[in-house]
Enzyme design. Structure first.
Site, short mmCIF file in Angstrom:
data_model
loop_
_atom_site.label_atom_id
_atom_site.label_comp_id
_atom_site.label_asym_id
_atom_site.label_seq_id
_atom_site.Cartn_x
_atom_site.Cartn_y
_atom_site.Cartn_z
N ARG A 161 0.82 -1.23 0.00
CA ARG A 161 0.00 0.00 0.00
C ARG A 161 0.86 1.27 0.00
O ARG A 161 0.47 2.30 0.56
CB ARG A 161 -0.96 0.03 1.20
CG ARG A 161 -1.97 -1.08 1.23
CD ARG A 161 -2.95 -1.01 0.07
NE ARG A 161 -4.01 -1.97 0.20
CZ ARG A 161 -3.99 -3.21 -0.31
NH1 ARG A 161 -2.95 -3.63 -1.02
NH2 ARG A 161 -5.02 -4.02 -0.15
N SER A 230 -11.38 -0.98 2.32
CA SER A 230 -10.69 -1.07 3.62
C SER A 230 -10.36 0.34 4.10
O SER A 230 -9.65 1.06 3.41
CB SER A 230 -9.38 -1.85 3.47
OG SER A 230 -9.63 -3.08 2.87
N GLU A 326 -5.90 3.77 5.60
CA GLU A 326 -5.42 3.60 4.23
C GLU A 326 -6.02 4.72 3.37
O GLU A 326 -5.40 5.22 2.43
CB GLU A 326 -5.89 2.23 3.71
CG GLU A 326 -5.60 1.99 2.25
CD GLU A 326 -6.16 0.66 1.76
OE1 GLU A 326 -6.02 -0.38 2.45
OE2 GLU A 326 -6.72 0.65 0.65
C1 LIG Z 1 -15.40 -1.29 -2.46
C2 LIG Z 1 -13.91 -0.96 -2.52
C3 LIG Z 1 -12.99 -1.99 -2.58
C4 LIG Z 1 -11.61 -1.71 -2.65
N1 LIG Z 1 -10.73 -2.76 -2.72
C5 LIG Z 1 -9.41 -2.53 -2.81
C6 LIG Z 1 -8.48 -3.62 -2.90
O1 LIG Z 1 -8.85 -4.78 -2.94
N2 LIG Z 1 -7.15 -3.32 -2.98
C7 LIG Z 1 -6.70 -2.03 -2.97
O2 LIG Z 1 -5.47 -1.83 -3.06
N3 LIG Z 1 -7.56 -0.98 -2.89
C8 LIG Z 1 -8.89 -1.19 -2.80
N4 LIG Z 1 -9.77 -0.14 -2.70
C9 LIG Z 1 -9.25 1.23 -2.68
C10 LIG Z 1 -9.28 1.93 -4.06
O3 LIG Z 1 -10.02 1.20 -4.99
C11 LIG Z 1 -7.86 2.13 -4.63
O4 LIG Z 1 -7.06 2.85 -3.72
C12 LIG Z 1 -7.87 2.89 -5.96
O5 LIG Z 1 -6.58 2.85 -6.55
C13 LIG Z 1 -8.34 4.33 -5.81
O6 LIG Z 1 -8.53 4.87 -7.10
P1 LIG Z 1 -9.24 6.29 -7.27
O7 LIG Z 1 -9.05 6.71 -8.69
O8 LIG Z 1 -10.63 6.23 -6.80
O9 LIG Z 1 -8.33 7.17 -6.30
P2 LIG Z 1 -8.68 8.48 -5.44
O10 LIG Z 1 -9.39 8.11 -4.19
O11 LIG Z 1 -9.30 9.51 -6.30
O12 LIG Z 1 -7.18 8.91 -5.08
C14 LIG Z 1 -6.38 8.06 -4.28
C15 LIG Z 1 -4.97 8.66 -4.19
O13 LIG Z 1 -4.36 8.67 -5.48
C16 LIG Z 1 -3.99 10.01 -5.85
N5 LIG Z 1 -4.20 10.11 -7.30
C17 LIG Z 1 -5.35 9.85 -7.97
N6 LIG Z 1 -5.14 10.00 -9.30
C18 LIG Z 1 -3.85 10.41 -9.44
C19 LIG Z 1 -3.03 10.74 -10.56
N7 LIG Z 1 -3.48 10.67 -11.82
N8 LIG Z 1 -1.77 11.13 -10.33
C20 LIG Z 1 -1.26 11.17 -9.07
N9 LIG Z 1 -1.97 10.86 -7.98
C21 LIG Z 1 -3.26 10.48 -8.18
C22 LIG Z 1 -4.89 10.90 -5.02
O14 LIG Z 1 -4.30 12.19 -4.84
C23 LIG Z 1 -4.97 10.11 -3.73
O15 LIG Z 1 -3.85 10.35 -2.95
C24 LIG Z 1 -11.16 -0.38 -2.65
C25 LIG Z 1 -12.11 0.67 -2.61
C26 LIG Z 1 -13.46 0.38 -2.56
C27 LIG Z 1 -14.45 1.51 -2.55
#
Ligand SMILES: Cc1cc2nc3c(=O)[nH]c(=O)nc-3n(C[C@H](O)[C@H](O)[C@H](O)COP(=O)(O)OP(=O)(O)OC[C@H]3O[C@@H](n4cnc5c(N)ncnc54)[C@H](O)[C@@H]3O)c2cc1C
Length: 347
Positions: A161, A230, A326
């Site tokens: 992570r 999580s 996280e």
């Molecule tokens: C139901 C559910 C299940 C999940 N299961 C998992 C799992 O199994 N494993 C896991 O690892 N995660 C899991 N997650 C967490 C999530 O899916 C991941 O962290 C995912 O990568 C977040 O993507 P996002 O685009 O929504 O990020 P955001 O929430 O929009 O951003 C997350 C972080 O990334 C940064 N960021 C976003 N885009 C960029 C970019 N283009 N350049 C630089 N920084 C950027 C943001 O500033 C922030 O710090 C889960 C979430 C949910 C809701």
């Protein structure tokens, strides 16, 4: 470049909390990012993907930069496939479209919400695989200087992570493209959790279907019950800590990290601290998944922070282990660590 002012982010975060961005920018070219690097003050903005790992806990947020880099380019080589993906592409759609083309490897990582660009930030992982297994390089543009860099897998410093993109030097920059390499020599990985019921000779499609089935049965869909997966990281502790805990809790689940360190299951700790299904006001702990905090009834972000602090304290009191979020916690002044967040309203 497209931008909007006084923009509600309620539909742009999986906790579905309301928060207003004074301005939101949608850059889609490197030139747009260079323009932003001249216009924005350092640290006065937050980069947003699909908001599935983000909690807005105040009525306002800083300016939001929501990159809109698109496209999937595939090149076949004698021993594999190089795939270059724009950071705004949806992760699960990428997984499905590659497996449909018989480009295999990401099947264990199906149904993780969010963008491809956010995936390297916390090195997303599930069912024994992580992004780092296939990521070749990451294209990144500084929003401080406008400089573009391509970081190799090693330079990304991936771990559980974590990556270099969470560190001060790289936090203020945009991931624009992620490059992957998928070798044609593919091996099933079925030795993790619920996948153990599959044969080790299973096809990638069979693994994909199983992962989707298990995730759909276990995790609440944010579209129906808002959540960010999580909420806390699984704590990594010294083996000596585990020895002490095992003397009291013989069934404590542990996962070896290396000779000296062990990973504990945060969900088990929360559940055995008596908080599974706990509800406080509009928010609560999911009834089946203690690691998932849910927004039952249009709750505010500060209500979720208050619940998270309560969970942290209860787990410390019971096990002496401090859980760290996280999820990224974003207030009007930008990202904060949970200990520094003072709640002004009674939640
Ligand atoms: C139901 C559910 C299940 C999940 N299961 C998992 C799992 O199994 N494993 C896991 O690892 N995660 C899991 N997650 C967490 C999530 O899916 C991941 O962290 C995912 O990568 C977040 O993507 P996002 O685009 O929504 O990020 P955001 O929430 O929009 O951003 C997350 C972080 O990334 C940064 N960021 C976003 N885009 C960029 C970019 N283009 N350049 C630089 N920084 C950027 C943001 O500033 C922030 O710090 C889960 C979430 C949910 C809701």
């Amino acid at each position: 470049m497209r931008s909007e002012t006084n923009f509600s982010l309620k539909a742009f975060n999986s906790f579905a909390v309301d928060a207003i961005a004074p301005t939101i920018y949608f850059p889609e070219t490197i030139d747009h990012l260079k323009t932003l690097s001249r216009e924005l003050d350092s640290g006065s903005y937050y980069l947003l993907g699909e908001g599935s790992n983000t909690l807005f806990y105040e009525a306002y947020t800083p300016c939001i930069v929501k990159p809109n880099f698109r496209g999937i380019e595939i090149t076949e080589t004698p021993d594999g496939f190089k795939v270059v993906v724009g950071s705004a592409e949806n992760w699960h759609h990428l997984v499905i479209s590659l497996i449909d083309k018989n480009i295999l490897g990401l099947e264990n990582l199906a149904l993780i919400p969010g963008t491809v660009g956010a995936a390297p930030v916390q090195n997303i992982g599930a069912y024994g695989k992580e992004l780092a297994d296939y990521c070749q390089s990451v294209e990144w543009v500084s929003l401080t200087t406008g400089e573009k860099k391509v970081l190799s897998n090693e330079q990304c410093q991936f771990s559980y992570r974590h990556s270099v993109f969470k560190t001060p030097g790289f936090k203020q920059g945009v991931i624009t493209r992620v490059s992957f390499f998928f070798p044609k020599a593919w091996h099933a990985r079925t030795n993790y959790g619920d996948l153990k019921s599959l044969s080790p000779a299973s096809s990638a499609k069979a693994i994909l279907e199983k992962v989707i089935e298990v995730r759909n049965s276990k995790l609440p869909d944010p579209a129906c019950l808002p959540n960010a997966g999580s909420f806390f990281k699984n704590p990594i502790v010294d083996v000596s800590v585990v020895k002490e805990l095992r003397a009291i809790y013989s069934n404590l689940p542990t996962f070896e990290v290396d000779e000296k360190r062990v990973k504990l299951a945060a969900g088990w700790l929360i559940e055995h601290a008596g908080l599974k299904g706990f509800v406080r006001g509009n928010v609560g702990v999911h009834k089946n998944q203690a690691l998932v905090l849910v927004n039952h009834n249009n709750g505010r972000g500060d209500e979720i922070i208050s619940l998270a602090k309560h969970i942290q304290q209860t787990v410390v009191n019971k096990f002496g282990i401090k859980l760290e979020p996280e999820v990224r916690l974003i207030g009007a002044q930008g990202e904060q660590v949970i200990d520094d967040i003072e709640l002004t309203q009674t939640c």
